[in-house]
Design an enzyme around this catalytic site. Sequence first.
Site, short mmCIF file in Angstrom:
data_model
loop_
_atom_site.label_atom_id
_atom_site.label_comp_id
_atom_site.label_asym_id
_atom_site.label_seq_id
_atom_site.Cartn_x
_atom_site.Cartn_y
_atom_site.Cartn_z
N PHE A 114 39.25 15.14 0.46
CA PHE A 114 39.91 15.01 -0.84
C PHE A 114 39.81 13.55 -1.28
O PHE A 114 40.60 12.70 -0.87
CB PHE A 114 41.37 15.43 -0.75
CG PHE A 114 41.60 16.93 -0.68
CD1 PHE A 114 40.55 17.81 -0.42
CD2 PHE A 114 42.86 17.46 -0.86
CE1 PHE A 114 40.75 19.18 -0.36
CE2 PHE A 114 43.08 18.84 -0.80
CZ PHE A 114 42.02 19.69 -0.55
N ASP A 115 38.84 13.28 -2.14
CA ASP A 115 38.56 11.91 -2.57
C ASP A 115 39.65 11.38 -3.50
O ASP A 115 40.06 12.07 -4.44
CB ASP A 115 37.20 11.87 -3.28
CG ASP A 115 36.87 10.51 -3.84
OD1 ASP A 115 36.73 9.57 -3.04
OD2 ASP A 115 36.79 10.38 -5.08
#
Length: 590
Positions: free
Chosen positions: A245-246
């Site tokens: 999850f950037d």
Amino acid sequence: MAELNAEENELLVLKNKLIQQLNFIYKDVDQTIDYEELSDQLIKLMRLDENCYTPIAYQNHWSQKDVIMITYGDSLLKPDEKPLETLKHFLDNHIGDSINSVHILPFFPYSSDDGFSVIDYSSVNESLGGWDEIQSIAKDRRLMSDLVINHCSSRSAWFDNFIKGEGIGYDFFYTASPDDDLSDVVRPRTSDLLRETDTGKGTQHVWCTFSHDQVDFDFRNPEVLKSFVSIIRLYLDMGVKILRFDAVAFLWKKLNSSSINLPETHEVVRLLRTLLEHAVSDAVIITETNIPNTQNLTYFGNANEAHAIYNFSLPPLLINSLVTGNCLYLKRWLMSMPPSQNGTFYFNFIASHDGIGLRPAEGLLNDYELNSLVEAMQEFGGKVSWRTTETGEPKPYEINIALYDALQGTTKGRDSLGLQRFICAHAIMFGLEGIPGVYIHSLLGTQNDYEKVANTQQNRSINRHRWEYQELQSKLADSENHHAVVLSSLKGLLDIRIKQPAFHPNATQFTLHLGLQMFGFWRQSQDRKQSIFCISNITDHEMELAIHDLNLIMTDNWIELISGIELDMQQEMITLAPYQTVWISNVFHK
């Protein structure tokens, strides 16, 4: 009333949990949302109505065998071959069983930031290959993919529709007014936060945490959430097992707040975890939150949020130790880190496509140490990226440098011990609690790419070299070339590591007290049968290690795993060469 069967009951329990999570997220946003209907839609989008697993709490879906290589899809180039095919050849022919997982950085069509400004989440960048190539890699190795969840490209169809004011995406983006008080907003960039955009509904100011080509989503709109659930389902179908999850810390925005790490952000991660673990039993979420250490730890939740968090404080602290010859700050930090409970793990790394983040060292290194580290890295050819503090002052945010060059000397200057120092850094990282992530350019000993920096005008390009595969193979065929030496040395360490139960990501770890020039920690397997003492000389001179300081059980036979030499328990001292690491164990799993 008919009794529910087990599957129906599980779906009911899941639905009720989702309703609670949705209520927490949206209760202050829109009172008209039908949480029951929305939960049904999410279940259907994830196809849980067709197949739904019952997750087992606190279960580890990993072991000491897990190591992740980090790479761009086009780090290796070969004429007339798709880069993803070339990457697979490299993994098969040069990596083999030493590394069982691969993180391919954003492989989607993009407009900037080397992939992190996604134009289309549903397709593979045709210059790299296609879904067939992605699935081919995923068949042989555990595949990790980015979910660029905070923002997308300003050239995406969604943003085009926002500008037109109609179609899917017209209401997907967060806007604010230049008159709003945004002084509390925390972000890692110095550019203007708001982007003025002419739309069919007049001039709007779009929130851009990172750049004006990276426009931030508005998760207050449930349609955005639904779109990302569909994207996650697609990635799972294509073989992705680990979702990164950037920049997720910035996901939820709220005026008159810092707009980072907000409670709604954490709840969105928990909700996506709920959906994911019911869809694929061993799928994993890693949150990428490049923030101070105490904030980063909160993304574990109570083993109900991220399965893993990046150990962002490790790179600056470990590099600082090796260039100063003093492990005080690294040791203090390691002693303060809570053990990861079952069902969670630390993702350890010391180099990546980004630079050496300095925010995670705030509160751990003082200003003098930070400034000294920055100066040393600049001396070795590094660049510095800056952010604006809450008071409007510029502050170093990130050091951009190839790790091989970062360790070519100490604060005293360059020396001839760079290779030993570089291997030592990895030997320490490989032994630590958690799963190691190794950047391809560390595996290959790649150096600073100044030409790419000049071409892109981006500091981070210094550590994003693209190798011509034929040239690389030629260098790797020469056993005396430093690229070949690095790859062989790191694979040799990994081949030992992945066989030792005491290196399980959740095995016990204690910090040893061996002074400030010797860094050490003890690992014990979960069945308590194997112990490993991991000790490194972090100086540029020989050091003596007193065996009695380790409190070894004298009735056991102890072996140094890296050399394969059995210890003579009658000797009082072990001499460690500059930057030598020893793994001393009572059991050797070959």
